[in-house]
Design a protein around this motif. Sequence first.
Motif, PDB file in Angstrom:
ATOM      1  N   THR A 268      65.764  45.507 -10.085  1.00  0.00           N
ATOM      2  CA  THR A 268      65.715  46.951 -10.249  1.00  0.00           C
ATOM      3  C   THR A 268      66.468  47.349 -11.526  1.00  0.00           C
ATOM      4  N   GLU A 270      68.957  49.386 -11.803  1.00  0.00           N
ATOM      5  CA  GLU A 270      70.395  49.376 -11.556  1.00  0.00           C
ATOM      6  C   GLU A 270      70.940  47.955 -11.540  1.00  0.00           C
ATOM      7  N   SER A 300      74.684  55.997 -11.808  1.00  0.00           N
ATOM      8  CA  SER A 300      74.850  55.527 -10.433  1.00  0.00           C
ATOM      9  C   SER A 300      75.659  54.241 -10.375  1.00  0.00           C
ATOM     10  N   ARG A 304      79.387  53.427  -8.654  1.00  0.00           N
ATOM     11  CA  ARG A 304      79.634  52.303  -7.744  1.00  0.00           C
ATOM     12  C   ARG A 304      80.876  51.525  -8.174  1.00  0.00           C
ATOM     13  N   ASP A 311      81.316  47.908  -1.554  1.00  0.00           N
ATOM     14  CA  ASP A 311      79.875  48.068  -1.744  1.00  0.00           C
ATOM     15  C   ASP A 311      79.140  47.009  -0.936  1.00  0.00           C
ATOM     16  N   ARG A 312      78.394  47.439   0.071  1.00  0.00           N
ATOM     17  CA  ARG A 312      77.680  46.507   0.938  1.00  0.00           C
ATOM     18  C   ARG A 312      76.182  46.443   0.609  1.00  0.00           C
ATOM     19  N   SER A 313      75.780  47.027  -0.510  1.00  0.00           N
ATOM     20  CA  SER A 313      74.376  47.003  -0.898  1.00  0.00           C
ATOM     21  C   SER A 313      74.033  45.678  -1.562  1.00  0.00           C
ATOM     22  N   THR A 314      72.790  45.567  -2.021  1.00  0.00           N
ATOM     23  CA  THR A 314      72.376  44.336  -2.716  1.00  0.00           C
ATOM     24  C   THR A 314      73.113  44.162  -4.041  1.00  0.00           C
ATOM     25  N   LEU A 315      73.689  45.263  -4.540  1.00  0.00           N
ATOM     26  CA  LEU A 315      74.460  45.179  -5.777  1.00  0.00           C
ATOM     27  C   LEU A 315      75.913  44.799  -5.535  1.00  0.00           C
ATOM     28  N   GLY A 316      76.317  44.723  -4.270  1.00  0.00           N
ATOM     29  CA  GLY A 316      77.727  44.545  -3.944  1.00  0.00           C
ATOM     30  C   GLY A 316      78.380  43.357  -4.622  1.00  0.00           C
TER      31      GLY A 316
END
Length: 378
Positions: A268, A270, A300, A304, A311-316
Amino acid sequence: MEERTLFPGHMTSWTHDKHGCYTVKSAYNMAKIAEFFSNRGTVGRGSSSDRVTEAKMWKAMWSIQAPSKMKIILWRMIHDCLPTGQQLSYRHIPTDDRCFFFGKMERVEHLFLLCPFARAVWAEVKEHFKLKLCRKELVNMKQWIFEFLKRESDTNATVLAVTCWHVWEAQNDIRNNQVQMHPLRVASKVVAYVEMILKVIFKDKVPSRSGVETVVPRWNPPPARWICVNVDAALFPTERRMGWGAVFRDHCGAFILSCSEGLTGFPTLEMAEALAIRRALSVSKERGFQKIILLSDCLSLIQRISSTARDRSTLGIIVGDIKTLKTDFQSSLLDTGRFAGNPVPGAAFGGGVPKECGATARRYVPLPTPLTPGYVKD
């Protein structure tokens, strides 16, 4: 005039209105359509060169950086539909049609260019802005204004609109209220108004209508002994891969280093920006830089990295790596906005910012670290 009989001997209908009734509006639309087709070129759909040129000049006039009320004054000057002494007399309005200063009939050309009052205002305005009026080339106001816009810069076009409006206001005060303002005072108001417009609008670039553009540098240097790192990422959909690049400059703006790299995969926007920042920080660490200001354009992602929450997202994982690398530098990812060369990194930043990664109107983001410990806690 075309008309259509609905029933013989009964009534007629106006074919250019859906209700069959004649209106001034429908007649006007009919005339405009007829004019459009009559003006089309004999070959293809082109218009005559004169009309194309005139259309460009009208567009240039309406694009002048000035309030609409001032551009409307220019439009009325061109069409000679201002209530000057001549026009009032032509419409049989009982009033003195003579110029207050000159004693002869007040025409639009005289009021804005030839009147002693207008001459005095223009003379003072020309002390602050380099422009040429070329009064000797005056044939009519339309020709004179269009030639002025062709010849002068955008700044001087603004000066033209502002000056004409103030001259018109001052002349109205004399005619209607018997209040005479000194030409120097009118000129000072013109200069102040123009400077305000230039300060608000022409921040980064002052284009010229003559084709020569004056570009004001968009980048401001960081504090002494700091390194400014511009980093960005790019995606290549057809090849399903990404790339990143960075440019390193010192506080004098001198080029130090640049690097770029292609990476497999198509993440992505980001994620691509995060990978680019992580690689830029790694290169900075390898080169031994200690004080860096990292510039990105992904709001964004900056939020972060600046957040203290996990950060628990895929970007964490990438964000975590960036935070870890940040501890090796005297730097901090702060709020977005173009770096303005503040003496103390971490001072307030201003200006608009993109709403998301990969915004069309790209604006680099300053990420300085404060010199004072504890000023910002990441």
